[in-house]
Design a protein around this motif. Sequence first.
Motif, short mmCIF file in Angstrom:
data_model
loop_
_atom_site.label_atom_id
_atom_site.label_comp_id
_atom_site.label_asym_id
_atom_site.label_seq_id
_atom_site.Cartn_x
_atom_site.Cartn_y
_atom_site.Cartn_z
N TRP A 87 0.83 -1.20 0.00
CA TRP A 87 0.00 0.00 0.00
C TRP A 87 0.86 1.25 0.00
CZ3 TRP A 87 -2.23 -1.40 5.44
CH2 TRP A 87 -1.23 -1.26 6.41
N ASP A 88 0.27 2.37 0.26
CA ASP A 88 0.98 3.63 0.29
C ASP A 88 1.35 3.89 1.75
OD1 ASP A 88 1.74 6.29 0.34
OD2 ASP A 88 0.20 6.92 -1.06
N ALA A 89 2.61 3.73 2.08
CA ALA A 89 3.02 3.83 3.49
C ALA A 89 2.77 5.20 4.09
CB ALA A 89 4.50 3.47 3.62
N ASP A 90 2.65 6.20 3.24
CA ASP A 90 2.42 7.55 3.74
C ASP A 90 1.01 7.72 4.29
OD1 ASP A 90 2.04 10.75 2.24
OD2 ASP A 90 3.02 10.25 4.13
N THR A 91 0.03 7.12 3.60
CA THR A 91 -1.35 7.36 4.00
C THR A 91 -2.00 6.18 4.73
OG1 THR A 91 -2.07 6.52 1.86
CG2 THR A 91 -1.80 8.89 2.05
N GLN B 72 5.54 -14.23 -0.12
CA GLN B 72 5.42 -14.82 -1.44
C GLN B 72 4.07 -14.48 -2.08
OE1 GLN B 72 6.80 -18.81 -1.40
NE2 GLN B 72 6.12 -19.15 -3.50
N THR B 73 3.00 -14.60 -1.25
CA THR B 73 1.67 -14.28 -1.76
C THR B 73 1.63 -12.84 -2.23
OG1 THR B 73 0.76 -15.73 -0.07
CG2 THR B 73 -0.79 -14.32 -1.20
N LEU B 74 2.15 -11.95 -1.40
CA LEU B 74 2.09 -10.53 -1.74
C LEU B 74 2.87 -10.23 -3.00
CD1 LEU B 74 0.75 -8.09 -0.60
CD2 LEU B 74 2.78 -7.61 0.71
N SER B 75 4.05 -10.84 -3.15
CA SER B 75 4.83 -10.50 -4.35
C SER B 75 4.17 -11.04 -5.61
CB SER B 75 6.28 -10.97 -4.21
OG SER B 75 6.34 -12.37 -4.27
N GLN B 76 3.53 -12.22 -5.51
CA GLN B 76 2.82 -12.74 -6.69
C GLN B 76 1.62 -11.86 -7.02
OE1 GLN B 76 5.25 -14.71 -7.89
NE2 GLN B 76 3.61 -16.02 -8.63
N LEU B 77 0.94 -11.38 -5.99
CA LEU B 77 -0.23 -10.54 -6.23
C LEU B 77 0.17 -9.24 -6.91
CD1 LEU B 77 -2.34 -10.92 -2.97
CD2 LEU B 77 -2.97 -11.67 -5.24
N THR B 78 1.28 -8.65 -6.45
CA THR B 78 1.67 -7.38 -7.05
C THR B 78 2.14 -7.58 -8.48
OG1 THR B 78 3.84 -7.60 -6.05
CG2 THR B 78 2.26 -6.25 -4.90
N LYS B 79 2.65 -8.77 -8.80
CA LYS B 79 3.08 -9.03 -10.18
C LYS B 79 1.90 -9.03 -11.14
CE LYS B 79 7.30 -11.58 -9.40
NZ LYS B 79 7.79 -12.88 -9.00
N LEU B 80 0.68 -9.22 -10.62
CA LEU B 80 -0.49 -9.19 -11.49
C LEU B 80 -0.67 -7.82 -12.13
CD1 LEU B 80 -3.12 -11.10 -9.33
CD2 LEU B 80 -1.92 -11.95 -11.33
N GLY B 81 -0.10 -6.81 -11.50
CA GLY B 81 -0.13 -5.48 -12.10
C GLY B 81 -1.47 -4.78 -12.10
N LYS B 82 -2.35 -5.18 -11.15
CA LYS B 82 -3.67 -4.55 -11.13
C LYS B 82 -3.65 -3.34 -10.19
CE LYS B 82 -6.18 -8.68 -12.29
NZ LYS B 82 -7.23 -9.63 -11.95
N PRO B 83 -4.55 -2.38 -10.41
CA PRO B 83 -4.55 -1.18 -9.56
C PRO B 83 -5.19 -1.44 -8.20
CG PRO B 83 -6.31 -1.05 -11.17
CD PRO B 83 -5.57 -2.30 -11.49
N PHE B 84 -4.52 -2.24 -7.38
CA PHE B 84 -5.06 -2.59 -6.07
C PHE B 84 -4.04 -2.39 -4.97
CE2 PHE B 84 -9.17 -4.55 -6.43
CZ PHE B 84 -9.26 -4.93 -7.76
#
Lengths: 116, 136
Positions: A87-91, B72-84
């Motif tokens: 997430w955004d660590a700032d907010t 590991q879960t978090l890094s795979q999720l961020t690799k999906l490249g979605k705006p979340f």
Amino acid sequence: SAYSLRPGLQQRFKSSTVKECIHAILKEKLANVQYVPEEMPQLTMSLSETIKDRLKEEGFDRYKMVVQVVIGEQRGEGVNMAARCFWDADTDSCAHDVFMNDSLFCVVAAFGCFYY
Amino acid sequence: MGLNVVLRAVGKKRFGRRAALCGVEDSASSSRTSFVVDEVSSIIKEAIESAIGGNAYQHSKVNQWTTSVVEQTLSQLTKLGKPFKYIVTCVIMQKNGAGLHTASSCFWDNSSDGTCTVRWENKTMYCIVSAFGLAI
């Protein structure tokens, strides 16, 4: 009034404030509660609802919130809980608290993410 | 076995949907920007298997395991490249006949945000992983 992309100092999801809220609610609701398997599902759900509603009242505008409650029986077993956030660590921020009595333990984690 | 797990997400639509820049939104583009539960669920299962797959509960290693499952879960999720924005939590518990309950309550936008929880067990321990995705 302009649309702000960042929360003001008063509106931030303050870890310490949130932790105090959680602590007070747990103390009030779980003081003399015994672990009874049939009642636990109801209790965990109602605790998470109560805490979420309380946090809404605190006035964290434009924050999306997630509250997770874990209740387990005290039997001497080992339990470990971890969380990571992207997430955004700032907010954004989180707070957690643990409550224990002779028959149960309860861990609550609350996360707040700013909605731009 | 005394394990009961309850998970419920309560959503509440807070803000109106942002107007789409162009009026058309086809299904291909919406899967690129929405929380797909099956996809997230398989990512979580893979992370659990690789971190604690064949192991028995060991108090000294539990800390390391929860951390590695979550990372590991978090890094795979961020690799999906979605705006979340993502939140991933993991609870590992030794099988001892004791009961465990979890519940979560969320204040978010039901149409764009989502959650996925995976329960896994082997002979000596239980593992519960929850992933929450909040749209930006």
